[in-house]
Design a protein around this motif. Structure first.
Motif, PDB file in Angstrom:
ATOM      1  N   VAL A 151       0.849  -1.182   0.000  1.00 47.54           N
ATOM      2  CA  VAL A 151       0.000   0.000   0.000  1.00 47.54           C
ATOM      3  C   VAL A 151       0.887   1.236   0.000  1.00 47.54           C
ATOM      4  CG1 VAL A 151      -1.580   1.387   1.398  1.00 47.54           C
ATOM      5  CG2 VAL A 151      -1.970  -1.053   1.167  1.00 47.54           C
ATOM      6  N   GLU A 152       0.603   2.157  -0.919  1.00 46.50           N
ATOM      7  CA  GLU A 152       1.196   3.490  -0.847  1.00 46.50           C
ATOM      8  C   GLU A 152       0.347   4.279   0.143  1.00 46.50           C
ATOM      9  OE1 GLU A 152       3.879   4.293  -2.403  1.00 46.50           O
ATOM     10  OE2 GLU A 152       4.046   3.156  -4.266  1.00 46.50           O
ATOM     11  N   ALA A 153       0.922   4.535   1.316  1.00 46.49           N
ATOM     12  CA  ALA A 153       0.162   5.173   2.396  1.00 46.49           C
ATOM     13  C   ALA A 153       0.202   6.689   2.211  1.00 46.49           C
ATOM     14  CB  ALA A 153       0.755   4.777   3.748  1.00 46.49           C
ATOM     15  N   ILE A 154      -0.906   7.246   1.751  1.00 49.12           N
ATOM     16  CA  ILE A 154      -0.964   8.665   1.398  1.00 49.12           C
ATOM     17  C   ILE A 154      -1.834   9.411   2.401  1.00 49.12           C
ATOM     18  CG2 ILE A 154      -1.681  10.321  -0.374  1.00 49.12           C
ATOM     19  CD1 ILE A 154      -1.167   8.023  -2.416  1.00 49.12           C
ATOM     20  N   CYS A 155      -1.318  10.527   2.889  1.00 47.97           N
ATOM     21  CA  CYS A 155      -2.055  11.384   3.818  1.00 47.97           C
ATOM     22  C   CYS A 155      -2.111  12.789   3.219  1.00 47.97           C
ATOM     23  CB  CYS A 155      -1.356  11.410   5.179  1.00 47.97           C
ATOM     24  SG  CYS A 155      -2.298  12.227   6.490  1.00 47.97           S
ATOM     25  N   ARG A 156      -3.312  13.369   3.211  1.00 50.74           N
ATOM     26  CA  ARG A 156      -3.527  14.680   2.592  1.00 50.74           C
ATOM     27  C   ARG A 156      -4.143  15.652   3.603  1.00 50.74           C
ATOM     28  NH1 ARG A 156      -3.707  13.777  -3.151  1.00 50.74           N
ATOM     29  NH2 ARG A 156      -3.912  11.565  -3.676  1.00 50.74           N
ATOM     30  N   GLN A 157      -3.599  16.895   3.606  1.00 54.17           N
ATOM     31  CA  GLN A 157      -4.164  17.948   4.444  1.00 54.17           C
ATOM     32  C   GLN A 157      -4.794  19.059   3.603  1.00 54.17           C
ATOM     33  OE1 GLN A 157      -4.040  18.223   8.352  1.00 54.17           O
ATOM     34  NE2 GLN A 157      -5.802  19.084   7.288  1.00 54.17           N
ATOM     35  N   TYR A 158      -4.507  19.058   2.300  1.00 51.63           N
ATOM     36  CA  TYR A 158      -5.032  20.063   1.376  1.00 51.63           C
ATOM     37  C   TYR A 158      -5.536  19.357   0.123  1.00 51.63           C
ATOM     38  CZ  TYR A 158      -2.709  23.605   4.241  1.00 51.63           C
ATOM     39  OH  TYR A 158      -2.333  24.414   5.272  1.00 51.63           O
ATOM     40  N   ILE A 159      -6.466  19.966  -0.582  1.00 48.61           N
ATOM     41  CA  ILE A 159      -6.956  19.398  -1.837  1.00 48.61           C
ATOM     42  C   ILE A 159      -6.206  20.046  -2.996  1.00 48.61           C
ATOM     43  CG2 ILE A 159      -8.956  20.979  -1.882  1.00 48.61           C
ATOM     44  CD1 ILE A 159     -10.440  18.642  -3.372  1.00 48.61           C
ATOM     45  N   GLN A 171      -7.415  15.551   8.143  1.00 50.08           N
ATOM     46  CA  GLN A 171      -6.475  14.791   7.328  1.00 50.08           C
ATOM     47  C   GLN A 171      -7.203  13.616   6.681  1.00 50.08           C
ATOM     48  OE1 GLN A 171      -3.397  13.575   9.996  1.00 50.08           O
ATOM     49  NE2 GLN A 171      -2.502  15.601  10.197  1.00 50.08           N
ATOM     50  N   LEU A 172      -6.917  13.416   5.408  1.00 49.58           N
ATOM     51  CA  LEU A 172      -7.500  12.287   4.692  1.00 49.58           C
ATOM     52  C   LEU A 172      -6.423  11.246   4.395  1.00 49.58           C
ATOM     53  CD1 LEU A 172      -9.839  13.974   2.035  1.00 49.58           C
ATOM     54  CD2 LEU A 172     -10.371  13.270   4.380  1.00 49.58           C
ATOM     55  N   ILE A 173      -6.746   9.985   4.640  1.00 50.95           N
ATOM     56  CA  ILE A 173      -5.867   8.880   4.261  1.00 50.95           C
ATOM     57  C   ILE A 173      -6.448   8.262   2.994  1.00 50.95           C
ATOM     58  CG2 ILE A 173      -5.012   6.605   4.919  1.00 50.95           C
ATOM     59  CD1 ILE A 173      -4.894   7.522   7.783  1.00 50.95           C
ATOM     60  N   THR A 174      -5.698   8.372   1.901  1.00 49.46           N
ATOM     61  CA  THR A 174      -6.185   7.905   0.594  1.00 49.46           C
ATOM     62  C   THR A 174      -5.164   6.941   0.000  1.00 49.46           C
ATOM     63  OG1 THR A 174      -5.172   9.837  -0.498  1.00 49.46           O
ATOM     64  CG2 THR A 174      -7.474  10.027   0.174  1.00 49.46           C
ATOM     65  N   PRO A 175      -5.160   5.695   0.460  1.00 53.70           N
ATOM     66  CA  PRO A 175      -4.138   4.741   0.012  1.00 53.70           C
ATOM     67  C   PRO A 175      -4.333   4.315  -1.443  1.00 53.70           C
ATOM     68  CG  PRO A 175      -5.785   3.643   1.354  1.00 53.70           C
ATOM     69  CD  PRO A 175      -6.104   5.108   1.412  1.00 53.70           C
ATOM     70  N   SER A 176      -3.232   3.874  -2.043  1.00 57.64           N
ATOM     71  CA  SER A 176      -3.283   3.293  -3.380  1.00 57.64           C
ATOM     72  C   SER A 176      -2.422   2.036  -3.387  1.00 57.64           C
ATOM     73  CB  SER A 176      -2.806   4.292  -4.437  1.00 57.64           C
ATOM     74  OG  SER A 176      -1.471   4.683  -4.199  1.00 57.64           O
TER      75      SER A 176
END
Length: 338
Positions: A98-106, A139-144
């Motif tokens: 899993v590419e563990a991606i965390c986002r605070q901005y769009i 914060q959004l966690i959006t894994p790929s």
């Protein structure tokens, strides 16, 4: 990456006292100046194969954050030793796919999809009315996916495809998690690491916009298995970092690879080649057959070394002969080269 022989791995574990199993496989990782974007390796005019100072900058930043992680009691990493600024001695881990991606901005790919009408991302529904580069309410966690995973219901067998938390829960073994409970563990480690870096960058008037972490499993000297951070963290390669003063004025100043990506999109007449995964053969040919302007690569060098020096508080010094330095230290201090 250079995998050590079983004999050399055992010898170094004993000599250096690394907290790993006596038979753990070890490797030497040498950080290079190569630069990738849109799944391709790019080169410059005049035979330039990379970005001067990029390797030194990335290593300095990663080492700085991993040190801060240790000071804050976060999980371990795959790095056992740093014998040279360009070199890591690492242990082999079982990677979580899993590419563990965390986002605070769009911004970036999420904004492109949102502006085209998409509202659901990795099982998370975003509200209408968001604006480009806006700070998110949480914060959004959006894994790929990391690599091509086959046979997972609802998950296309292609690299880097978004997955939901339910996808992970229902198929945790296929993603290389030891248990469903470890999904929450990886999310905790991701948020902890993100917050440590974000708070440190805020003190430098920089914004930690989003990032990608990687995780894996290793065993310590007693055989206890644990989830650790893998690869690099918090660098311009894997993260977006914005200048906060510029953001307050309504401008975006990238201290990350995103500036290089945007340059590529504007440099070529058909940017769809770089964005459309159905045109990968054309994309590979584009990178292979086109040497980029030297000034474009030197601008990347300026961004990378500049943010590295800001984060670490130290000057990035480029060696006259790093290859010989690496050979010398691995020979004299580690007995790995005759």
């Amino acid at each position: 990456m250079y995998w050590l022989t079983e004999a050399d791995s055992r010898r170094l574990i004993k000599e250096k006292g690394y907290n790993v199993k006596p038979d753990a496989p070890l490797a030497i990782m040498v950080i290079s100046d190569r630069i990738s974007a849109f799944d391709c390796i790019w080169h410059g005019e005049g035979g330039i194969k990379g970005v001067p100072g990029k390797g030194a900058a990335l290593n300095a930043i990663s080492n700085h954050w991993f040190k801060l992680f240790r000071e804050n009691g976060l999980a371990d990493s795959h790095i056992l030793d740093i014998p040279h600024p360009f070199v890591w001695i690492v242990q082999k881990a079982k990677p979580v796919k899993v590419e563990a991606i965390c986002r605070q901005y769009i911004t970036g790919s999420m904004w492109r999809a949102y502006s085209n009408g998409e509202r659901e991302f990795c099982g998370i529904t975003l509200p209408d009315g968001l604006e480009k580069d806006q700070m998110l309410s949480e914060q959004l966690i959006t894994p790929s996916t990391k690599g091509i995973l086959e046979g997972i219901p609802g998950v296309p067998a292609v690299d880097d495809v978004n997955v939901s938390r339910k996808d992970l829960e229902d198929n945790f073994a296929a993603f290389n998690f030891n248990s469903a409970e470890d999904i929450e563990r990886y999310e905790t480690l991701l948020k902890q690491g993100f917050n440590v870096i974000s708070e440190a960058l805020a003190k430098l008037d920089q914004i930690f916009v989003d990032t990608k972490f990687e995780f894996g499993y290793v065993s310590d000297a007693e055989g206890n298995e644990k989830l650790i951070y893998m690869d690099e963290v918090g660098t311009p390669d894997s993260s977006r970092i914005w200048d906060a003063a510029a953001y307050r004025e309504g401008n975006i100043v990238e201290n990350s690879k995103e500036g290089f990506r945007q340059m590529l999109l504007s440099h070529f007449p058909d940017p769809d080649i770089l964005l459309n995964k159905d045109r990968m053969e054309e994309r590979f040919a584009l990178a292979r057959d086109n040497a980029l302007p030297v000034e474009a690569l030197m601008e990347v060098s300026k961004v990378y070394t500049g943010i590295a020096e800001k984060i670490t508080g130290e000057k990035i010094v480029l060696s006259e002969n790093p290859k010989q330095e690496i050979i010398d230290v691995l020979r004299d201090g580690y007995g790995l080269i005759d």
